[in-house]
Motif scaffolding. Structure first.
Motif, PDB file in Angstrom:
ATOM      1  N   LYS A  20      -2.746   2.776   2.517  1.00  0.00           N
ATOM      2  CA  LYS A  20      -3.347   3.432   3.680  1.00  0.00           C
ATOM      3  C   LYS A  20      -3.495   4.926   3.426  1.00  0.00           C
ATOM      4  CE  LYS A  20      -2.693   4.139   8.682  1.00  0.00           C
ATOM      5  NZ  LYS A  20      -3.343   5.403   8.698  1.00  0.00           N
ATOM      6  N   GLU A  21      -2.442   5.541   2.937  1.00  0.00           N
ATOM      7  CA  GLU A  21      -2.453   6.979   2.654  1.00  0.00           C
ATOM      8  C   GLU A  21      -3.548   7.345   1.652  1.00  0.00           C
ATOM      9  OE1 GLU A  21       0.562   9.993   0.338  1.00  0.00           O
ATOM     10  OE2 GLU A  21       1.440   8.388   1.542  1.00  0.00           O
ATOM     11  N   ILE A  22      -3.668   6.570   0.596  1.00  0.00           N
ATOM     12  CA  ILE A  22      -4.662   6.843  -0.443  1.00  0.00           C
ATOM     13  C   ILE A  22      -6.072   6.609   0.082  1.00  0.00           C
ATOM     14  CG2 ILE A  22      -5.529   6.061  -2.691  1.00  0.00           C
ATOM     15  CD1 ILE A  22      -2.542   5.522  -3.402  1.00  0.00           C
ATOM     16  N   ARG A  62      -7.322  -4.849  -9.270  1.00  0.00           N
ATOM     17  CA  ARG A  62      -8.647  -4.575  -8.685  1.00  0.00           C
ATOM     18  C   ARG A  62      -8.614  -3.319  -7.822  1.00  0.00           C
ATOM     19  NH1 ARG A  62     -10.426 -10.245  -6.052  1.00  0.00           N
ATOM     20  NH2 ARG A  62      -9.085 -11.495  -7.350  1.00  0.00           N
ATOM     21  N   ILE A  63      -7.572  -3.200  -6.998  1.00  0.00           N
ATOM     22  CA  ILE A  63      -7.444  -2.028  -6.127  1.00  0.00           C
ATOM     23  C   ILE A  63      -7.322  -0.760  -6.970  1.00  0.00           C
ATOM     24  CG2 ILE A  63      -5.926  -0.859  -4.481  1.00  0.00           C
ATOM     25  CD1 ILE A  63      -5.341  -3.669  -3.277  1.00  0.00           C
ATOM     26  N   CYS A  69      -6.742   4.655  -9.666  1.00  0.00           N
ATOM     27  CA  CYS A  69      -5.357   5.111  -9.578  1.00  0.00           C
ATOM     28  C   CYS A  69      -4.454   4.179 -10.381  1.00  0.00           C
ATOM     29  CB  CYS A  69      -4.899   5.189  -8.115  1.00  0.00           C
ATOM     30  SG  CYS A  69      -4.770   3.590  -7.287  1.00  0.00           S
ATOM     31  N   LYS A  70      -3.216   4.543 -10.506  1.00  0.00           N
ATOM     32  CA  LYS A  70      -2.211   3.740 -11.199  1.00  0.00           C
ATOM     33  C   LYS A  70      -1.388   2.959 -10.179  1.00  0.00           C
ATOM     34  CE  LYS A  70      -2.650   5.818 -15.313  1.00  0.00           C
ATOM     35  NZ  LYS A  70      -3.672   5.231 -16.112  1.00  0.00           N
ATOM     36  N   PRO A  71      -0.796   1.827 -10.565  1.00  0.00           N
ATOM     37  CA  PRO A  71       0.074   1.090  -9.644  1.00  0.00           C
ATOM     38  C   PRO A  71       1.192   1.962  -9.065  1.00  0.00           C
ATOM     39  CG  PRO A  71      -0.393  -0.267 -11.547  1.00  0.00           C
ATOM     40  CD  PRO A  71      -0.956   1.105 -11.835  1.00  0.00           C
ATOM     41  N   SER A  72       1.698   2.884  -9.865  1.00  0.00           N
ATOM     42  CA  SER A  72       2.777   3.753  -9.378  1.00  0.00           C
ATOM     43  C   SER A  72       2.321   4.667  -8.246  1.00  0.00           C
ATOM     44  CB  SER A  72       3.360   4.573 -10.529  1.00  0.00           C
ATOM     45  OG  SER A  72       2.354   5.380 -11.116  1.00  0.00           O
TER      46      SER A  72
END
Length: 81
Positions: A20-22, A62-63, A69-72
């Motif tokens: 949500k933030e991103i 996919r996201i 972006c990275k998973p982290s």
């Protein structure tokens, strides 16, 4: 060092999703992300609202691809200390 074990559910912390933030920062809607990742809106909505119970690594990939972006960046561990 002694090995850790889970004694009660509340002791080991939790995983927080920051989708949500991103998305809000990048001004991306859930509808757009669902279409761009070829994922159902309901699935993206669960990620957006931090309601994911089991993580699908393909959806995570996919996201990350669409949001560049990275998973982290999306996943944060919070301990109960």
């Amino acid at each position: 060092m002694a090995a850790k074990s889970v004694v009660t559910v509340n002791e080991y912390g939790k995983i927080q999703l920051r989708l949500k933030e991103i998305m809000d920062k990048k001004k991306i809607t859930r509808n757009y992300l669902a279409r761009a990742t070829n994922t159902r809106f309901e699935v993206i909505n669960k990620w957006y609202n931090n309601e994911v119970e089991k993580m699908d690594l393909d959806i995570l990939a996919r996201i990350c691809y669409v949001l560049d972006c990275k998973p982290s960046s999306l996943i944060k561990y919070e301990d109960n200390k």
